[in-house]
Design a protein around this motif. Structure first.
Motif, PDB file in Angstrom:
ATOM      1  N   HIS A  87       0.736  -1.071   0.388  1.00 29.36           N
ATOM      2  CA  HIS A  87       0.046  -0.034   0.345  1.00 29.36           C
ATOM      3  C   HIS A  87       0.748   1.099   0.166  1.00 29.36           C
ATOM      4  O   HIS A  87       0.873   2.277  -0.771  1.00 29.36           O
ATOM      5  CB  HIS A  87      -0.808   0.082   1.217  1.00 29.36           C
ATOM      6  CG  HIS A  87      -1.816   1.393   1.461  1.00 29.36           C
ATOM      7  ND1 HIS A  87      -2.753   1.110   0.520  1.00 29.36           N
ATOM      8  CD2 HIS A  87      -1.745   1.834   1.885  1.00 29.36           C
ATOM      9  CE1 HIS A  87      -3.720   2.315   0.754  1.00 29.36           C
ATOM     10  NE2 HIS A  87      -2.236   2.964   1.907  1.00 29.36           N
ATOM     11  N   LYS A 125       2.354   1.709  -3.535  1.00 27.88           N
ATOM     12  CA  LYS A 125       1.189   2.177  -5.102  1.00 27.88           C
ATOM     13  C   LYS A 125       1.193   3.136  -4.383  1.00 27.88           C
ATOM     14  O   LYS A 125       1.143   4.208  -5.056  1.00 27.88           O
ATOM     15  CB  LYS A 125       0.067   1.179  -4.245  1.00 27.88           C
ATOM     16  CG  LYS A 125       0.400   0.108  -4.911  1.00 27.88           C
ATOM     17  CD  LYS A 125      -1.161  -0.496  -4.971  1.00 27.88           C
ATOM     18  CE  LYS A 125      -1.110  -2.008  -4.974  1.00 27.88           C
ATOM     19  NZ  LYS A 125      -2.167  -3.321  -5.259  1.00 27.88           N
ATOM     20  N   THR A 126       1.382   3.772  -3.273  1.00 28.48           N
ATOM     21  CA  THR A 126       0.962   5.244  -2.400  1.00 28.48           C
ATOM     22  C   THR A 126       1.911   5.777  -3.244  1.00 28.48           C
ATOM     23  O   THR A 126       2.207   7.555  -3.774  1.00 28.48           O
ATOM     24  CB  THR A 126       0.561   5.660  -1.402  1.00 28.48           C
ATOM     25  OG1 THR A 126      -0.001   4.104  -1.171  1.00 28.48           O
ATOM     26  CG2 THR A 126       0.652   6.995  -0.803  1.00 28.48           C
ATOM     27  N   ALA A 159       2.254   9.365  -5.927  1.00 26.73           N
ATOM     28  CA  ALA A 159       2.384  10.496  -5.594  1.00 26.73           C
ATOM     29  C   ALA A 159       2.784  10.515  -6.760  1.00 26.73           C
ATOM     30  O   ALA A 159       3.960  12.269  -7.129  1.00 26.73           O
ATOM     31  CB  ALA A 159       2.972  10.209  -4.044  1.00 26.73           C
TER      32      ALA A 159
END
Length: 185
Positions: A7, A10-11, A15
């Motif tokens: 997670h 992926k963030t 970004a």
């Protein structure tokens, strides 16, 4: 723990991708200018003979040994550094000719600035001598605030401010220095 790491990755990826997308600019105009000096013409024409037409009729003919094209500027213009001759034809196909040592045509305004030994010989045998003369192509109007000599029908007039249409039917000469009016006997 693995789910949390995925997670976070992926963030971070999202970004970075969003940052790249929003930071991109359209620099195509800047890319086109690479290798082109701001002071250099974008084109050079030699021995040019340009004819302007309106509804199939020649209204003007411009001749010059050299033209420099500065259409790459914010206020585009064409420069004629060596000599220019401009023939103007009226509705009856009568020709008036303007010659000058130097000229600039401003594309956006339709104004022609002629300088140095400017001579305008009209179809009616009127002659104007000036060091600078402007021609407004849109209004078909001639003007200057430099000293001029105007010869018309035996009259010789001198002054500093000259305004006229190209047919010399609306001539205004102010700050007149002197005038000689010849009377036919």
């Amino acid at each position: 723990m693995i789910v949390l790491k995925n997670h976070i990755y992926k963030t971070i990826v999202i970004a970075v991708a969003l940052t790249m997308v929003f930071s991109c600019k359209n620099n195509f105009d800047n890319v086109k200018k690479i290798g082109v000096s701001e002071n250099a013409p974008i084109g050079v024409a030699e021995n040019m003979n340009l004819k302007y037409t309106d509804s199939g009729r020649v209204t003007a003919n411009l001749r010059s040994p050299k033209m420099l094209d500065f259409s790459n500027r914010d206020f585009p213009f064409s420069e004629f550094p060596n000599h220019v001759e401009l023939d103007l034809f009226d509705d009856d196909n009568q020709k008036s000719t303007i010659t000058a040592d130097y000229a600039i045509i401003y594309d956006k305004t339709g104004l022609i600035d002629m300088q140095g030994n400017v001579v305008l010989a009209s179809s009616k045998k009127d002659t104007l001598y000036a060091e600078q003369l402007y021609y407004d192509q849109n209004r078909e109007w001639l003007f200057t605030n430099q000293p001029i000599t105007f010869k018309s029908k035996g009259n010789i007039l001198k002054g500093n401010i000259f305004d006229s249409n190209v047919k010399f039917t609306e001539v205004q000469l102010t700050e007149s220095k002197e005038g000689v009016i010849l009377i036919d006997e």
